[in-house]
Write a protein that holds these residues in place. Structure first.
Motif, PDB file in Angstrom:
ATOM      1  N   SER A  97       0.811  -1.216   0.000  1.00  0.00           N
ATOM      2  CA  SER A  97       0.000   0.000   0.000  1.00  0.00           C
ATOM      3  C   SER A  97       0.847   1.270   0.000  1.00  0.00           C
ATOM      4  CB  SER A  97      -0.936   0.005   1.211  1.00  0.00           C
ATOM      5  OG  SER A  97      -0.173   0.035   2.395  1.00  0.00           O
ATOM      6  N   VAL A  98       2.158   1.150   0.225  1.00  0.00           N
ATOM      7  CA  VAL A  98       3.040   2.313   0.275  1.00  0.00           C
ATOM      8  C   VAL A  98       3.589   2.580  -1.128  1.00  0.00           C
ATOM      9  CG1 VAL A  98       5.156   3.258   1.269  1.00  0.00           C
ATOM     10  CG2 VAL A  98       3.666   1.819   2.657  1.00  0.00           C
ATOM     11  N   GLN A  99       3.383   3.805  -1.643  1.00  0.00           N
ATOM     12  CA  GLN A  99       3.881   4.198  -2.954  1.00  0.00           C
ATOM     13  C   GLN A  99       5.139   5.044  -2.774  1.00  0.00           C
ATOM     14  OE1 GLN A  99       2.531   3.128  -5.811  1.00  0.00           O
ATOM     15  NE2 GLN A  99       1.089   1.948  -4.563  1.00  0.00           N
ATOM     16  N   LEU A 100       6.273   4.538  -3.243  1.00  0.00           N
ATOM     17  CA  LEU A 100       7.535   5.263  -3.118  1.00  0.00           C
ATOM     18  C   LEU A 100       7.813   6.049  -4.395  1.00  0.00           C
ATOM     19  CD1 LEU A 100       9.747   2.483  -1.532  1.00  0.00           C
ATOM     20  CD2 LEU A 100       8.571   4.332  -0.373  1.00  0.00           C
ATOM     21  N   ASP A 101       8.407   7.238  -4.229  1.00  0.00           N
ATOM     22  CA  ASP A 101       8.794   8.018  -5.409  1.00  0.00           C
ATOM     23  C   ASP A 101      10.223   7.639  -5.812  1.00  0.00           C
ATOM     24  OD1 ASP A 101      10.367   9.219  -3.521  1.00  0.00           O
ATOM     25  OD2 ASP A 101       9.411  11.172  -3.630  1.00  0.00           O
TER      26      ASP A 101
END
Length: 116
Positions: A97-101
């Motif tokens: 669920s974590v979106q990293l840039d």
């Protein structure tokens, strides 16, 4: 005096029995100056990963299925060194669920507002 000491000792006694195949934690006592499980001294973990109970050897003694890194360690332990393992998935994080840039950072967003 002896009865007073016995009353103190009786408070610490716990009636514990484990079944074969059940998971327990093994209490690890770090030795002075020895690097145990990747950390040294006070910061070394007190309990090891969940370990399976193979069989009950005596009234308060159990044989455990130890991982290979415990070469040279007895497989039989007293019940005082093996507390029961309670599986709790609430502390496991779901990283999908974590979106990293591109800088491997993310923006924290509140899930719930608890109080107004």
């Amino acid at each position: 005096m002896q009865s007073v000491k016995k009353s103190y000792a009786d408070k610490k006694v716990r009636d514990v029995a484990f079944m074969e195949g059940e998971r327990v934690l093994l209490k690890v006592l770090p030795e002075k100056g020895v690097m145990g499980f990747g950390k040294k001294g006070k910061l070394s973990p007190q309990y090891n990963c969940p370990i399976e109970v193979l069989e009950r050897v005596g009234e308060v003694v159990y044989r455990l299925a130890l991982p290979p890194r415990f070469l040279g360690v007895h497989l039989v332990f007293h019940v005082s060194m093996i507390p029961k393992y309670y599986k709790d998935l609430s502390h496991v994080l779901d990283f999908r669920s974590v979106q990293l840039d591109k800088y491997l950072t993310y923006v924290e967003e509140p899930v719930d507002i608890l109080d107004m």
